[in-house]
Design an enzyme around this catalytic site. Sequence first.
Site, short mmCIF file in Angstrom:
data_model
loop_
_atom_site.label_atom_id
_atom_site.label_comp_id
_atom_site.label_asym_id
_atom_site.label_seq_id
_atom_site.Cartn_x
_atom_site.Cartn_y
_atom_site.Cartn_z
N TYR A 16 1.35 -7.91 -7.54
CA TYR A 16 0.22 -7.83 -6.63
C TYR A 16 -0.98 -7.14 -7.27
O TYR A 16 -0.88 -6.61 -8.38
CB TYR A 16 0.63 -7.08 -5.36
CG TYR A 16 1.26 -5.72 -5.63
CD1 TYR A 16 0.49 -4.66 -6.09
CD2 TYR A 16 2.63 -5.51 -5.41
CE1 TYR A 16 1.04 -3.41 -6.33
CE2 TYR A 16 3.20 -4.26 -5.65
CZ TYR A 16 2.40 -3.22 -6.11
OH TYR A 16 2.96 -1.99 -6.34
N SER A 252 2.04 3.85 -9.80
CA SER A 252 2.73 2.72 -10.38
C SER A 252 3.37 1.87 -9.30
O SER A 252 3.71 2.34 -8.22
CB SER A 252 3.81 3.21 -11.35
OG SER A 252 4.99 3.55 -10.63
N LYS A 253 3.52 0.60 -9.63
CA LYS A 253 4.07 -0.34 -8.66
C LYS A 253 5.49 0.05 -8.27
O LYS A 253 5.90 -0.13 -7.14
CB LYS A 253 4.04 -1.75 -9.25
CG LYS A 253 2.65 -2.18 -9.63
CD LYS A 253 2.59 -3.63 -10.08
CE LYS A 253 1.14 -4.02 -10.38
NZ LYS A 253 0.98 -5.44 -10.66
N ARG A 254 6.21 0.54 -9.26
CA ARG A 254 7.61 0.88 -9.03
C ARG A 254 7.77 2.06 -8.05
O ARG A 254 8.52 1.99 -7.09
CB ARG A 254 8.27 1.26 -10.37
CG ARG A 254 9.12 0.14 -10.92
CD ARG A 254 10.54 0.17 -10.37
NE ARG A 254 11.28 -1.04 -10.72
CZ ARG A 254 11.46 -2.06 -9.90
NH1 ARG A 254 10.91 -2.06 -8.70
NH2 ARG A 254 12.16 -3.10 -10.28
N LYS A 255 7.05 3.11 -8.33
CA LYS A 255 7.28 4.35 -7.58
C LYS A 255 6.40 4.56 -6.36
O LYS A 255 6.73 5.33 -5.48
CB LYS A 255 7.08 5.54 -8.53
CG LYS A 255 8.05 5.58 -9.69
CD LYS A 255 7.68 6.65 -10.70
CE LYS A 255 7.59 8.03 -10.06
NZ LYS A 255 7.12 9.04 -11.01
#
Length: 479
Positions: A16, A252-255
């Site tokens: 995204y 970050s996208k992950r966290k």
Amino acid sequence: MPPALRVRFAPSPTGYLHIGGARTALMNFLQARRQGGTFVLRMEDTDQGRSTPESVQAILDGLNWLGIDWDEGPGKEGPYAPYFQMQRLDTYRKHADQLIAEGKAYRCYCTKEDLDAQRQVAEKAGGAFKYPGTCRERTEPPAGRNAADAVIRFKMPAGDGSVSFTDKALGTITKTHSDLDDWVMMRADGIPVYNFGCVIDDHLMDITLVARGQEHVNSTFPQLMLYQALGWTPPDFAHLPLILGPDREKLSKRKHPEADVMVHKRNGVMPEALLNFVIRLGWSHGNDEVISREQMLEWFDFSDVGTTSGVWNPEKLLWLNQQWMKQLPVETVVERLLPFLEAKGIQAKGDPRLETLVRTLRERSNTLEDIATTAANVYFRSGITLDEKAATKHLSGESLNLLRKVRETLAALPEWSVEALDGVVKQVSEASSVGMGKVAQPIRVALTGNTTSPGIGETLVLVGRDESLLRIDAALTRG
RNA sequence: GUCCCCGUCGUCUAGAGGCCCAGGACGCUGGCCUUUCAAGCCGGUAACACGGGUUCGAAUCCCGUCGGGGACACCA
């Protein structure tokens, strides 16, 4: 006269639209618009493992939602098309070949596995891995291999030396050659790696200023070496401060869920507010806090952007969102609220209460979703769920007697208007010699199920005559 | 670990040598308003990381320390 400003936003479509990317795009967009420059959107889709057409669309959707328009790019083919790197492979190949022919790049036959193993050893020893230059002087492929298997590496100039550049935001930054190594420009399949594709395109697209996140400052050095090797004048650079999560690490996208621009849309945050919030991270204009797009266009300048990373502050975002809900025309907010109601199974389009509902609820809501939730629970259904604590406190004993009086007066009321209704509260409170709160709270609880709502008159109007009387009856007869 | 960047209230920031015993905003908080909750208005809380210089004078310049972040891929 200096050449017209050309800036770009070059995301990789691997997910995204990231909030940091959105801000980079916004700043580039504003700067271009402000000084009559051009804002280019380029898709760096060379990561074959992660790039997807869905991601391209997601990024486009995100930018569109925010109202960040590009002058050249996907859907707006200009003189520098195409704007997808995967459609520019011939160009990269040509320049890579040229560099090899000039001895400024070379084919490298080392395997990824080999290199990874060496890297591990180096890391274990506590140092950073640098490509040892195994293939640097090779002229022929090793036995059993051929040129088509090789990646292409940039050949760092021999000897001492250093690269430096004057960053528009950070000032002069220098790096010594010995800190750099022979980096991979192109994979064996002819697809360029970031530092290579980026430089070729920025130059060929006549980009005059590269403004990007600070995570890229280190990659500027190998890029500069490439400009030099190609005999090109590099553009100006400006490295923008990062946006950090609440844990103070890069968003970050992950966290960090808030890294996704569209989660905010889904949460009922409006683009005006998100843009406003994000532009204030690293930039300000006097004491202004609520800043419109038009004002940004008028005031924003890269030279005012700071150097320190900013931490995401959800409370301020919410505050700004409310400011914007209150500032935008009611009709606009109504229009934007509709999808949120729809998501709750409510088809409210055309409902005459919508404007009043927004006018009263936006004073006490932070998001469109908040408004929709209250609306759905209180105004778009029959009956109400009583909060036990509220009911115990306000729907018992003397309160019920007052409520009964209110019920009688209400039933006889000829006109169901805010003024008339508020008049009833006053009338009953005076007649009973109690404060208006004593009268209003039981009505409020009967109507909404709990102790908070807009003014009692407005609430009665919003709920409507028949439904109001029904709810009051239910409250009177409960238990 | 190496390299790079950064360091003003909890957070976002103003501050480009004297206007600063540091201003605004969010948050938190006291009050006003009030039929509730909000909103609004008024007030409070809270910071120049530390240590050396330079200077008549430093948040602002220099050096060091410490702290934080980023980059070290055939990701971008």
